[in-house]
Every structure is written in C-alpha cells, then in structure tokens.
Design a protein around this motif. Structure first.
Motif, PDB file in Angstrom:
ATOM      1  N   VAL A   1      44.696 -17.561 -23.941  1.00  0.00           N
ATOM      2  CA  VAL A   1      45.152 -18.005 -22.534  1.00  0.00           C
ATOM      3  C   VAL A   1      43.928 -17.632 -21.426  1.00  0.00           C
ATOM      4  CG1 VAL A   1      46.690 -17.349 -20.537  1.00  0.00           C
ATOM      5  CG2 VAL A   1      47.622 -18.215 -22.843  1.00  0.00           C
ATOM      6  N   CYS A   2      43.520 -16.625 -21.829  1.00  0.00           N
ATOM      7  CA  CYS A   2      42.164 -16.120 -20.846  1.00  0.00           C
ATOM      8  C   CYS A   2      40.843 -17.067 -21.186  1.00  0.00           C
ATOM      9  CB  CYS A   2      41.976 -14.699 -20.984  1.00  0.00           C
ATOM     10  SG  CYS A   2      43.051 -13.464 -20.464  1.00  0.00           S
ATOM     11  N   LYS A   3      41.169 -17.570 -22.242  1.00  0.00           N
ATOM     12  CA  LYS A   3      39.950 -18.563 -22.549  1.00  0.00           C
ATOM     13  C   LYS A   3      39.955 -19.671 -21.667  1.00  0.00           C
ATOM     14  CE  LYS A   3      37.904 -16.968 -26.826  1.00  0.00           C
ATOM     15  NZ  LYS A   3      38.380 -17.000 -28.056  1.00  0.00           N
ATOM     16  N   ILE A   4      41.338 -20.259 -21.823  1.00  0.00           N
ATOM     17  CA  ILE A   4      41.679 -21.481 -20.771  1.00  0.00           C
ATOM     18  C   ILE A   4      41.440 -21.266 -19.379  1.00  0.00           C
ATOM     19  CG2 ILE A   4      43.745 -23.109 -20.309  1.00  0.00           C
ATOM     20  CD1 ILE A   4      45.164 -22.444 -22.813  1.00  0.00           C
ATOM     21  N   ILE A   5      41.755 -20.180 -18.988  1.00  0.00           N
ATOM     22  CA  ILE A   5      41.758 -19.579 -17.489  1.00  0.00           C
ATOM     23  C   ILE A   5      40.138 -19.766 -17.485  1.00  0.00           C
ATOM     24  CG2 ILE A   5      41.885 -17.995 -15.813  1.00  0.00           C
ATOM     25  CD1 ILE A   5      44.479 -16.972 -17.295  1.00  0.00           C
TER      26      ILE A   5
END
Ligand code: ASP
Ligand code: MG
Length: 394
Positions: A22-26
């Motif tokens: 998810v942090c990669k998406i952010i």
C-alpha cells in the motif's frame, strides 16, 4: 497541485506485507507531486476481534467504551503506514480523528461526520470521530469509506479513490456468474440499490454521503493494477445501457397471512411488533380484497427471523386471520438501471426471460430504477444467467 484522497480497506492493509505494498501505491501518487491524504481501515479481522472482546467483558458493553475500543484498530494501521512511509524517506505522520478533529453528531457506533478540521493532513484513521463532549465515536461498520468521502468534501479534493480487494463493481457477483463484467461507470442511485441488494463493494451510507455531497468515487483494487469503477452523478459519457447490474440475496423467507380484516390500521397492527423487535421487513404485497372485507397480506423477511416472526404474529391479539403460511429458501433477484425510467417494456422482458427458464415468480416489487422478484433459491443461478443475457450484459 492535485489533492487526492486514497482510502485503504481492511484486506488492503491486512498484513505487514500488504502495508508495504500500500505504501508503494501512496508513493506513486506522491511522486506525481500530488497532495496525498490517506484514510485507512483497521487491518482485516482486527475490528471483529475487538468487538468479540467487548462481548466477553459484558453482554451489555458500554457504547461509549465500545467506540473507544474498536477505534484503536485504525490507529495501529495508520501508524504502521506512516512509519513505513518515513522508512522510505517520505514526510509522513498519522493522525487520529480527535487530533484534526473529525467532529461527529449522533449516537455512539452510528455517528455521522459533521466537520473536518483542516491541519496538515496525512495518514488518517477511518471509521471514527469525536463528539462535542470529546468522546471518541465510530460511524458504523465499514465506515472508513464514509470518512474518505467526507474528507474529500471538506478538503475539496480533486479525487477520492477507494482501494479494496476487488477491482471494481461488477454487473453481478463474478464468483456466481463467470460472464459478469466490470462496470466502468455507475450512478449513485444504482450503486445504492446494488449495495443494499447484496453487492458488498461499498457501504450504502457512504454512497449516500457521496451522492449528497457530489463526490465522485473511484473503486480500485490495491492487489492488481487495473482500471476500476467510477461512482458518480454526472451524466457525461454514460453508455445507453438500460440495465446496469443484477443482484441477488440469499436466505429470504415469505409469510402470507390469509383472510385479515380489510380496514384501516390492520397492516400497522401486523408490523408494529415486528418493528419493535427490529425485524427487517422487505417486500410487502397486499391483495385487493374481493368482497371488501378480507384480504391476504404477504411479506418477506430474512430466514433467521422466521421463527421469531411466526411467534410474534401468533401472539398478536390485535389481528385476526384465517391462515398463516411460511416459505423459506427463497431469494430476491433484482435488475437495476436508471435506463428503465425512460425505456418501456423492461418488466415484460424480465418476466418473459424468467418464464423461458420456467422460473416461478412468487412476489414482485419495483422502484423507479429497480425490479425485484422473489424466487426459489434453487433457481437463482439460472435467473441471473438468463437476465444477464437478456439485458446484454454478457
Ligand atoms: N474497521 C472498521 C470495520 O471493520 C471500519 C472499516 O473497515 O471501514 O468495520
Ligand atoms: Mg472493513
């Protein structure tokens, strides 16, 4: 600079590995120089676990403490997200609702967001707020969707994206019917019908919030990178599809009360005890009485409420009737689409399609944008398939 609200559901942040993803998406949105505001649910299963603990402590657990308890899941997931972003060299910090604050009105565990204080927004706990007397509140199960939508409203975001474990809203449940197609755009009203008729992608009250505040919502998967579904009120570039989706329910039951008096107040007398006992009544049909004296009344409820409903009717002294009959293992199949407002003949096409498969219709109900039929649960698969084909959704 664009402002985007990204909301992540429980399964999207369901493990450490998932939080890293998810942090990669952010990071992707941050690198595009967007102002990014993140709303997160608790890691999947956490809220349920907390709810269960409250039940073990007391069968009548204090409602304010319930909110204080179940809101902690989001604090943890948000801190983990913010911590990971910092690890990756991004500026980040988690905020709980009282720090902003996200103010709410209304009772504990089903409060509504009334305002959002705008500070340096970053990673924000979904599902909760604070009341005027500084108590933590929650806004109903699956409420993080509504947090994201209300935030998008108050910070005037350019985009609100709901990341979940499915890649959008489908014409019908893809696990039940292989030819189900992803819907590119769907109107709020259609989504509201789909959501309350069994499609679990979005929480119905949050779709209502989006409609009232005119917030477009994109539903996307955090697991695979694919275009999602846009939920909107805008009429631009909609296809001329008449029916947008087909939904079905499980475990419905039908009750018919034969020969009740046809005079004012009788229907109210029948439903009063059911309402007091929080039994949800769905479809209701009353026959035109032949002799002006008596009529038959049929309604549907969930199967698990059948025994209790039977008891309530039998001990209801304010009504008289000739016979009671019950049926279970029934399902409600609905076709939904704003196109039916302007297209004649949809009802006929639906009934004809069902007839071609020898599916018997027990009860019918309609709204402006929906036609529902009650049928035997055994026939649901067949019904969905024939209707999907008839309305060219295959
Ligand atoms: N964690 C909360 C729940 O499970 C809120 C949410 O997921 O949106 O209901
Ligand atoms: Mg959830």
């Amino acid at each position: 600079m664009k402002t985007v609200v990204l909301k992540f559901g429980g399964t999207s942040v369901g493990s450490i590995d998932r939080i890293k993803k998810v942090c990669k998406i952010i990071a992707f949105y941050k690198k595009k120089k967007n102002k990014v505001v993140v709303v997160s649910s608790a890691m999947s299963g956490v809220t349920n676990e907390l709810v269960n603990k409250s039940k073990l402590i007391s069968s009548n657990f204090d409602r304010a403490e319930y909110d204080a308890l179940v809101s902690t899941g989001e604090q943890a997931s948000c801190a983990l997200i913010a911590g990971r972003l910092k690890h990756n060299g991004f500026k980040s910090r988690s905020w709980t609702s009282w720090q902003l604050p996200i103010l709410t009105d209304g009772p504990h565990s089903s409060a509504r967001i009334s305002s959002v204080g705008i500070k340096e927004l970053n990673i924000i706990t979904g599902f909760q707020g604070v009341s005027n007397d500084f108590r933590i509140t929650t806004i109903g199960r699956s409420g993080s969707d509504a947090t994201a939508i209300m935030l998008a409203k108050f910070i005037k975001a350019d985009e609100c994206i709901i990341y979940t474990d499915v890649d959008g809203v489908y014409t019908t449940d893809p696990r039940q019917y292989k030819k189900a197609k992803k819907i590119k755009k769907i109107f709020y009203d259609e989504m509201l019908e789909m959501a309350s008729l069994g499609s679990k992608v979005m929480q119905p009250t949050s779709v209502q919030d989006a409609k009232l505040n005119k917030i477009d919502i994109k539903v996307k998967s955090s697991f695979v990178s694919k275009s999602g579904t846009l939920i909107t009120g805008s009429k631009k570039t909609f296809s001329n599809q008449i029916i947008t989706g087909i939904s079905s329910t499980k475990n419905d039951a039908k009750i018919t009360i034969v020969g009740v008096k046809d005079r004012p107040g009788v229907a109210a007398s029948i439903f009063r005890p059911l309402s007091k006992n929080l039994i949800n009544v769905d479809m209701v049909v009353q026959n035109i009485s032949q002799n002006g004296k008596e009529t038959d009344l049929t309604f549907t409820i969930k199967s698990e409420d059948l025994k209790k409903t039977e008891r309530l009717i039998k001990k209801n002294k304010s009504i008289s009737y000739k016979k009671l009959s019950f049926d279970k293992d029934l399902s409600k199949v609905s076709i939904i689409g704003v196109g039916m407002i302007t297209t004649p003949g949809i009802t006929y096409r639906m009934f004809q399609a069902l007839a071609s498969k020898k599916i018997n219709i027990l009860v019918i109900s309609t709204s402006e944008i929906k036609i529902s039929v009650l049928i035997s649960s055994k026939s649901v698969k067949k019904a969905v398939a024939v209707l999907h084909k008839e309305f060219k959704l295959d």
